[in-house]
Design an enzyme around this catalytic site. Structure first.
Site, PDB file in Angstrom:
ATOM      1  N   GLU A  41       8.393  20.869 -55.372  1.00  0.00           N
ATOM      2  CA  GLU A  41       9.028  19.567 -55.150  1.00  0.00           C
ATOM      3  C   GLU A  41       7.980  18.469 -54.966  1.00  0.00           C
ATOM      4  O   GLU A  41       8.154  17.344 -55.431  1.00  0.00           O
ATOM      5  CB  GLU A  41       9.961  19.622 -53.925  1.00  0.00           C
ATOM      6  CG  GLU A  41      11.225  20.426 -54.150  1.00  0.00           C
ATOM      7  CD  GLU A  41      10.997  21.924 -54.100  1.00  0.00           C
ATOM      8  OE1 GLU A  41       9.933  22.364 -53.621  1.00  0.00           O
ATOM      9  OE2 GLU A  41      11.886  22.677 -54.539  1.00  0.00           O
ATOM     10  N   PRO A  64       9.022  19.637 -49.015  1.00  0.00           N
ATOM     11  CA  PRO A  64       7.655  19.608 -49.560  1.00  0.00           C
ATOM     12  C   PRO A  64       7.328  18.292 -50.273  1.00  0.00           C
ATOM     13  O   PRO A  64       6.163  17.925 -50.403  1.00  0.00           O
ATOM     14  CB  PRO A  64       7.640  20.785 -50.551  1.00  0.00           C
ATOM     15  CG  PRO A  64       8.729  21.688 -50.092  1.00  0.00           C
ATOM     16  CD  PRO A  64       9.792  20.778 -49.525  1.00  0.00           C
ATOM     17  N   HIS A 112      21.453  25.088 -48.220  1.00  0.00           N
ATOM     18  CA  HIS A 112      22.078  24.453 -49.383  1.00  0.00           C
ATOM     19  C   HIS A 112      23.183  23.496 -48.959  1.00  0.00           C
ATOM     20  O   HIS A 112      24.141  23.274 -49.698  1.00  0.00           O
ATOM     21  CB  HIS A 112      22.664  25.500 -50.333  1.00  0.00           C
ATOM     22  CG  HIS A 112      21.659  26.446 -50.894  1.00  0.00           C
ATOM     23  ND1 HIS A 112      21.138  27.482 -50.166  1.00  0.00           N
ATOM     24  CD2 HIS A 112      21.061  26.503 -52.103  1.00  0.00           C
ATOM     25  CE1 HIS A 112      20.268  28.148 -50.919  1.00  0.00           C
ATOM     26  NE2 HIS A 112      20.197  27.579 -52.083  1.00  0.00           N
TER      27      HIS A 112
END
Lengths: 409, 337
Positions: free
Chosen positions: B60, B89, B129
């Site tokens: 990321e 990240p 998620h």
């Protein structure tokens, strides 16, 4: 089974930088022996060059070996001038910091050959993503010193409007990307910039810069994997000046493998170069920049050098390294080495050297006077506090306008 | 006007912009050949080629890092982070780089990038998620943060975000990708085709960043919501029979303060509903703002109905999610106070 208790390893500085300043552990390659591969060589064919040290100048100042023919005498003299100017500029700005005209300064003493030599391999339009110790990229282009000084002084002519810490320059026209100060973040941005250049069918290349300590950051590895996958036109520079503030390069993993060898896991060709040898810097930089420009992808270069100065004006190296470290550093001083070479081939002399230094000192003193005429951090004029609210966004949203009014503007 | 799902509307926005402006490129994990795990970029690589829509390594930080470099070069990158929960990240690249590049270079460089990321729960995604990290972006000077609640706004806001010269974090509530979910998880799924805001103009149009919209006018209480919670708030209001005004913020930064203040002054009561954790959530900012601007018009304390200050659980998802029952009960209490 007799199992010994586990032991925990904490690296010590390289023996060459211990309290005894013992240089016996440092391996110097023979300049004549280190080969210069074809420009389109595969990474797998030059794995040895990540462990050698590409050099041109031998102990007597002669230019020898396969990397030796890249520079004209005029280029060398202008390289010497750029390095001397960078050193004199650093000295002057350090004095100004000591005089409390600004808060902070960072010298690149001992590392001048890398930025000055690298810049000589680039063309207009190429983009450097520098760290805070590559002022030589600008000075080698004769970027106006007054402009740099106004930034360091955060005065009213500071184009960054007093927002950035001293030395965090930005000069788009000179191919010098705004310095962040967060380590390694710009390494992967350079890869993205180079990807964009390739996507657009452009001919411009990018240069990423990082210190050996910051190669431990995740963005270094992200940059390498993206550079490996998309093969963009970028040169990945690692300046190994042995020290990350007080932390020796061994704590960044430099004792197990060279920083150049980091590229091997990504299939990226790597060179390890004597960063205090201007001729070697220029030659290696030209090789890597040409590879990038010919669409052959990225190259990682470890420039081996020594941070002769403190990390910054806020640092005191006597607390963590011996005083004579730089004097015994086996790669010497880049300015002296190029001076000796030019003198040896009859193209320079002590008298000319003294005269050039005097001219540069005068130029820098003049620039310093002019820059201080526009104010310093502590006195004279600086950008209005109202400007603090500009450029957060392209157009000022209502909540910032309200806060600016609250401040009284 | 065609009726589109959120996914189709988001894809259509990128399609329109990629056709109009060859500087627009999009990339991320599984974005290229496959077309994204939620299919938002499906077909774009086939239409525009792999140099304009491509897969990236799982990094990321690298994805947003190259976007910043491309933006500085002059492109208009649209980066996809597969789930907002994975953006951490990249947080340094978003906060320290994209958001501040224009400022620190005094306009010499900028990062006109869009970072898209699906957010929110309601899909049994558990703690990795389901997150709603909007407050981690609204706290950052230099970022714009938007979150649509329907296909019409999703397309118009995404086009506006791509055309914006500043970095925009574009949050996509994943539970409403395929239908306008009102929080009643035990009822049949309603498709977007049954909702008027799925009607999406063809071609280019924008929903301006920084403008809220009154979804339903009402006199008794103002409910401030965004994303999925706009639908939950509407269901709750209907079920308890309270004449609430529902404001869909759409854009968190810049925030449409005028629309909020006008409504709260009119109704004298305010409820804030979001799915993210409560403490230091965006609701705290809204609550402070209303206290500053509307204090003397308030007839009751401002109420927040939010996710709990816990990680998003798996099996207990519907006890975490601030559904219509919880919102409805809070509305009744607010009217009684």
């Amino acid at each position: 089974m007799n199992v010994q208790p586990l032991t925990f390893h904490v690296p010590e500085p390289h023996p060459c930088f211990g309290s005894a300043a013992d240089v016996s552990g440092f391996q110097l390659s023979d300049a004549v022996r280190v080969r210069r591969p074809e420009i389109d060589v595969e990474a797998s064919e030059i794995r040895d060059l990540a462990y050698e040290l590409i050099r041109v100048l031998d102990a007597d100042g002669h230019a020898v070996g396969p990397w030796s023919e890249a520079c004209t005498v005029d280029q060398l003299r202008s390289g010497l001038r750029a390095m001397l100017k960078t050193r004199a500029y650093d000295a002057r700005m350090t004095v100004m910091q000591r005089q409390r005209k600004t808060s902070f300064y960072m010298q690149c003493t001992g590392e001048e050959a890398i930025a000055c030599g690298f810049q000589s391999a680039l063309q207009a339009g190429d983009m450097n993503f520098p760290t805070y110790r590559q002022q030589g990229l600008l000075i080698a282009q004769d970027w106006p010193l007054v402009d740099l000084m106004c930034q360091v002084l955060s005065n009213e002519k500071d184009r960054m409007k007093g927002r950035q810490l001293p030395v965090f320059y930005s000069a788009r026209e000179a191919g010098f990307f705004s310095i962040s100060g967060n380590l390694a973040t710009q390494y992967v941005q350079a890869v993205g910039w180079a990807m964009a250049s390739a996507m657009r069918g452009d001919s411009r290349v990018a240069a990423a810069w990082i210190g050996e300590g910051a190669t431990a950051e995740n963005d270094f590895h992200a940059a390498l994997v993206f550079a490996s996958v998309y093969r963009p036109p970028v040169v990945l520079n690692v300046v190994n000046n042995q020290w990350a503030i007080s932390t020796a390069q061994s704590v960044a993993g430099g004792a197990q493998a060279t920083f150049a060898a980091r590229a091997h896991g990504y299939g990226i060709p790597a060179l390890r170069v004597d960063g205090n040898d201007y001729l070697a810097v220029h030659a290696a930089a030209c090789w890597a920049v040409e590879r990038a420009r010919r669409n052959l992808g990225s190259t990682l270069i470890e420039w081996v050098t020594y941070r002769a100065a403190p990390h910054s004006t806020s640092d005191d190296p006597s607390k963590y390294r011996p005083q004579n470290d730089q004097a015994v550093w086996p790669l010497g001083d880049p300015v002296e080495r190029l001076k000796d070479h030019l003198t040896g081939i009859g193209e320079w002399s002590e008298a000319r050297h003294v005269q050039l230094k005097a001219e540069l000192d005068e130029e820098i003193a003049g620039a310093a006077k002019e820059a201080q005429g526009s104010g310093t951090l502590v006195e004279g004029s600086k950008c209005s506090p109202a400007s603090m609210f500009d450029d957060v966004y392209k157009s000022m949203p209502p909540h910032l306008r309200e806060q600016r009014q609250e401040l009284g503007f | 006007m065609p009726s589109l799902t959120m996914i189709e509307a988001i894809r259509d926005a990128m399609d329109v912009m990629m056709a109009r402006d060859d500087r627009v490129v999009t990339f991320g994990q599984d974005v290229g050949r496959f077309g994204g795990v939620f299919r938002c970029t499906d077909g774009l690589q086939g239409k525009y080629g792999s140099s304009r829509c491509f897969d990236t390594p799982i990094s990321e930080s690298g994805i947003v890092g190259i976007a910043v470099g491309m933006g500085a070069y002059g492109l208009r990158p649209v980066a996809e982070i597969q789930f907002a929960d994975y953006m951490y990240p990249a947080y340094d690249q978003i906060v320290s780089e994209a958001a501040r590049l224009r400022y620190r270079s005094a306009g010499e460089f900028s990062a006109p990038i869009v970072v898209r990321m699906p957010c929110g729960g309601g899909i049994f995604g558990a703690q990795t998620h389901s997150q709603s990290p909007e407050a981690l972006f609204t706290h950052v000077a230099g970022l714009k943060t938007v979150i649509p609640s329907n296909p019409h706004d999703a397309k118009g806001l995404l086009i506006a975000a791509i055309e914006d010269d500043d970095p925009v974090v574009f949050l996509e509530p994943k539970r409403i990708y395929n239908g306008p979910f009102d929080g009643h998880h035990d009822r049949p799924v309603v498709p977007w085709s049954k909702h008027e805001l799925s009607e999406t103009p063809q071609g280019h149009y924008t929903v301006p960043i920084g403008e809220a919209v009154v979804r339903r006018e009402g006199a008794e209480v103002s409910i401030l919501a965004y994303g999925t919670m706009v639908h939950v708030a509407e269901a709750a209001r209907r079920e308890v029979g309270i004449d609430a005004e529902i404001i869909d913020l759409r854009s968190l930064i810049p925030l449409d303060v005028d629309t909020i203040v006008q409504s709260v002054i009119k109704t004298g009561r305010c409820m804030i509903v979001h799915e993210a954790t409560r403490t230091s959530g965006f609701g705290a900012e809204l609550s402070a703002l209303i206290q500053e601007k509307c204090f003397y018009h308030l007839e009751a304390p401002v109420v927040r109905v939010t996710g709990w200050d816990t990680p998003y659980p798996h099996a207990q998802e519907w006890d975490y999610f601030p559904g219509p029952d919880r919102v409805g009960r809070a509305l009744i209490r607010l009217m009684e106070s």
